[in-house]
Design a protein around this motif. Structure first.
Motif, PDB file in Angstrom:
ATOM      1  N   GLY A   1      15.245   4.418  -5.383  1.00 61.50           N
ATOM      2  CA  GLY A   1      14.498   5.189  -6.065  1.00 61.50           C
ATOM      3  C   GLY A   1      13.813   4.578  -7.089  1.00 61.50           C
ATOM      4  O   GLY A   1      12.686   4.771  -7.532  1.00 61.50           O
ATOM      5  N   SER A   2      14.382   3.577  -7.659  1.00 57.76           N
ATOM      6  CA  SER A   2      13.868   2.692  -8.845  1.00 57.76           C
ATOM      7  C   SER A   2      12.876   1.913  -8.092  1.00 57.76           C
ATOM      8  O   SER A   2      11.724   1.486  -8.959  1.00 57.76           O
ATOM      9  N   LEU A   3      13.091   1.220  -6.908  1.00 57.59           N
ATOM     10  CA  LEU A   3      11.962   0.590  -6.320  1.00 57.59           C
ATOM     11  C   LEU A   3      10.642   1.273  -5.980  1.00 57.59           C
ATOM     12  O   LEU A   3       9.678   0.850  -6.312  1.00 57.59           O
ATOM     13  N   VAL A   4      10.885   2.595  -5.633  1.00 57.39           N
ATOM     14  CA  VAL A   4       9.739   3.363  -5.404  1.00 57.39           C
ATOM     15  C   VAL A   4       9.029   3.462  -6.895  1.00 57.39           C
ATOM     16  O   VAL A   4       7.555   3.438  -6.860  1.00 57.39           O
ATOM     17  N   CYS A   5       9.803   3.672  -7.849  1.00 54.74           N
ATOM     18  CA  CYS A   5       8.871   3.996  -9.299  1.00 54.74           C
ATOM     19  C   CYS A   5       8.330   2.482  -9.652  1.00 54.74           C
ATOM     20  O   CYS A   5       7.390   2.681 -10.020  1.00 54.74           O
ATOM     21  N   ALA A   6       8.843   1.521  -9.395  1.00 61.06           N
ATOM     22  CA  ALA A   6       8.348   0.114  -9.762  1.00 61.06           C
ATOM     23  C   ALA A   6       7.132   0.139  -8.820  1.00 61.06           C
ATOM     24  O   ALA A   6       6.121  -0.493  -9.504  1.00 61.06           O
ATOM     25  N   LEU A   7       7.433   0.344  -7.679  1.00 56.97           N
ATOM     26  CA  LEU A   7       6.177   0.149  -6.777  1.00 56.97           C
ATOM     27  C   LEU A   7       4.998   0.790  -7.128  1.00 56.97           C
ATOM     28  O   LEU A   7       3.669   0.488  -7.306  1.00 56.97           O
ATOM     29  N   GLY A   8       5.291   2.117  -7.356  1.00 58.69           N
ATOM     30  CA  GLY A   8       4.189   2.979  -7.719  1.00 58.69           C
ATOM     31  C   GLY A   8       3.605   2.763  -9.084  1.00 58.69           C
ATOM     32  O   GLY A   8       2.112   2.785  -9.097  1.00 58.69           O
ATOM     33  N   SER A   9       4.232   2.414 -10.071  1.00 56.83           N
ATOM     34  CA  SER A   9       3.575   1.704 -11.179  1.00 56.83           C
ATOM     35  C   SER A   9       2.744   0.525 -11.102  1.00 56.83           C
ATOM     36  O   SER A   9       1.683   0.281 -11.627  1.00 56.83           O
ATOM     37  N   TYR A  10       3.392  -0.385 -10.352  1.00 53.99           N
ATOM     38  CA  TYR A  10       2.714  -1.683 -10.230  1.00 53.99           C
ATOM     39  C   TYR A  10       1.325  -1.591  -9.204  1.00 53.99           C
ATOM     40  O   TYR A  10       0.348  -2.039  -9.593  1.00 53.99           O
ATOM     41  N   LEU A  11       1.457  -0.658  -8.378  1.00 51.87           N
ATOM     42  CA  LEU A  11       0.171  -0.549  -7.334  1.00 51.87           C
ATOM     43  C   LEU A  11      -0.953   0.114  -8.203  1.00 51.87           C
ATOM     44  O   LEU A  11      -2.069  -0.128  -7.974  1.00 51.87           O
ATOM     45  N   ASP A  12      -0.765   1.192  -8.996  1.00 52.75           N
ATOM     46  CA  ASP A  12      -1.650   1.975  -9.983  1.00 52.75           C
ATOM     47  C   ASP A  12      -2.111   0.950 -10.858  1.00 52.75           C
ATOM     48  O   ASP A  12      -3.344   0.978 -11.016  1.00 52.75           O
TER      49      ASP A  12
ATOM     50  N   ALA B   1      -1.414  -2.813   0.097  1.00 60.50           N
ATOM     51  CA  ALA B   1      -1.039  -1.486  -0.282  1.00 60.50           C
ATOM     52  C   ALA B   1      -2.048  -1.223  -1.422  1.00 60.50           C
ATOM     53  O   ALA B   1      -2.564  -0.267  -1.744  1.00 60.50           O
ATOM     54  N   ALA B   2      -2.371  -2.586  -1.968  1.00 61.85           N
ATOM     55  CA  ALA B   2      -3.107  -2.327  -3.381  1.00 61.85           C
ATOM     56  C   ALA B   2      -4.433  -1.953  -3.154  1.00 61.85           C
ATOM     57  O   ALA B   2      -5.231  -1.139  -4.019  1.00 61.85           O
ATOM     58  N   SER B   3      -4.899  -2.419  -2.158  1.00 62.32           N
ATOM     59  CA  SER B   3      -6.360  -2.267  -1.687  1.00 62.32           C
ATOM     60  C   SER B   3      -6.818  -0.856  -1.118  1.00 62.32           C
ATOM     61  O   SER B   3      -7.873  -0.219  -0.861  1.00 62.32           O
ATOM     62  N   ARG B   4      -5.531  -0.111  -0.858  1.00 60.09           N
ATOM     63  CA  ARG B   4      -5.453   1.184  -0.091  1.00 60.09           C
ATOM     64  C   ARG B   4      -4.973   2.354  -0.961  1.00 60.09           C
ATOM     65  O   ARG B   4      -4.968   3.484  -0.706  1.00 60.09           O
ATOM     66  N   TRP B   5      -4.620   1.804  -2.296  1.00 62.04           N
ATOM     67  CA  TRP B   5      -3.757   2.858  -3.145  1.00 62.04           C
ATOM     68  C   TRP B   5      -4.847   3.935  -3.698  1.00 62.04           C
ATOM     69  O   TRP B   5      -5.892   3.547  -4.113  1.00 62.04           O
ATOM     70  N   GLN B   6      -4.343   5.243  -3.193  1.00 54.85           N
ATOM     71  CA  GLN B   6      -5.119   6.378  -3.718  1.00 54.85           C
ATOM     72  C   GLN B   6      -4.081   7.375  -4.206  1.00 54.85           C
ATOM     73  O   GLN B   6      -3.105   7.833  -3.714  1.00 54.85           O
ATOM     74  N   ARG B   7      -4.165   7.939  -5.442  1.00 60.46           N
ATOM     75  CA  ARG B   7      -3.315   8.599  -6.390  1.00 60.46           C
ATOM     76  C   ARG B   7      -3.316   9.925  -5.575  1.00 60.46           C
ATOM     77  O   ARG B   7      -2.159  10.495  -5.499  1.00 60.46           O
TER      78      ARG B   7
END
Length: 295
Positions: free
Chosen positions: A24-35, A278-284
């Motif tokens: 769960g914390s990896l998902v949060c870290a990854l989401g904040s990083y990619l955004d 992932a960063a090149s495809r990130w869409q909120r």
């Protein structure tokens, strides 16, 4: 209080060292990083080590090791809240000089019995009537009125600030609500991407941002990964630590939770390649806002 950094996009991940990183914390870290990265911004890491009795020995090092193993490298100096006490004391002194703080000796049992903190009765207790042998918390005069904001994923929010916020606890420790706001201002954080379990704290935090003369950041609360019994996956619920030996598998699973359609061949790539993809495809808008179990 003003930031010492620029106004470009600055995001952050701020774990507490109460246990190792879990999914769960990896998902949060990854989401904040990619955004942050997808918007050309910086992503910072801050260790929220303010509560020694709750911390697990070695957990901070394990969290940082896990972030590194998954290619989640931060873009500025690592900050430790335990080394920032002088800043918190200075802010408390400033608030006290403005008449915005008062001592509170209410116990948790009293507050539960009252159905919440009785702001008015506690605010007006003369200092000479405080029990000398009973420690006091420091509360902020902030209750009353409504805070509104537009959350990136949770939409328009209206939150009543019903209770004066504790900024320093009765045990002498600085409160999360003080440190998180002061640190975000000092580090110039412009976007706070975190788990939906912290959504309800946002209104009171916004109030403190403004009292300190700062514009609140944009908030985005990501969906929570739920355990098999329907509870939030968390350290308190003994969530299993992620396996640092399987970073590609973990990242692909986290991307799937965040709404990506992950091609099978991506699982054979390095963490750096997966994050670049992932960063090149990130869409909120692709993020599923529902709290749910990992499928």
């Amino acid at each position: 209080m003003t930031s010492k950094y620029t106004n470009r996009y600055i995001g952050r991940f701020a774990p507490s060292p109460t246990g190792p990183l879990h999914f769960g914390s990896l998902v949060c870290a990854l989401g904040s990083y990619l955004d942050a990265v997808s918007h050309g911004g910086h992503w910072l890491v801050r260790m929220e080590d303010l509560d020694p009795p709750r911390e697990e020995p070695g957990a901070a090092g394990r969290i940082l090791q896990s972030l590194e193993a998954h290619g989640l490298h931060w873009h500025g100096p690592l900050e430790w809240q335990s080394r920032r006490h002088g800043l918190y004391d200075r802010i408390l002194d400033e608030l006290a000089e403005r008449g915005l703080l008062y001592p509170c000796q209410c116990s948790r049992a009293q507050i539960r019995k009252q159905g919440g903190h009785a702001n008015d009765s506690c605010r007006h207790t003369p200092r000479e009537e405080l029990q000398a042998d009973l420690p006091s918390a420091l509360r902020l005069h902030c209750a009353g009125g409504e805070e509104t904001f537009d959350d990136i994923w949770q939409g328009h929010q209206q939150q009543q600030v019903l209770e004066d916020t504790i900024l320093k606890r009765r045990d002498g420790l600085f409160a999360y609500q003080l440190a998180v706001v002061v640190d975000d201002i000092d580090q110039g954080v412009t976007h706070v991407v975190r788990g939906a379990d912290l959504l309800e704290t946002t209104g009171a935090q916004q109030r403190l941002f403004r009292l300190l003369g700062a514009e609140p950041p944009m908030f985005g609360h990501l969906p929570l990964v739920m355990g098999p019994a329907g509870q939030k996956l968390s350290k308190q619920n003994h969530a299993a630590a992620i396996d640092d030996q399987c970073p590609a598998e973990n990242l692909c699973a986290a991307l799937g939770f965040l709404g990506f359609h992950v091609p099978p061949e991506l699982g054979g790539e390095s963490p750096a390649a997966i994050l670049h993809w992932a960063a090149s495809r990130w869409q909120r808008r692709q993020v599923d806002r529902r709290n749910r179990q990992l499928q």
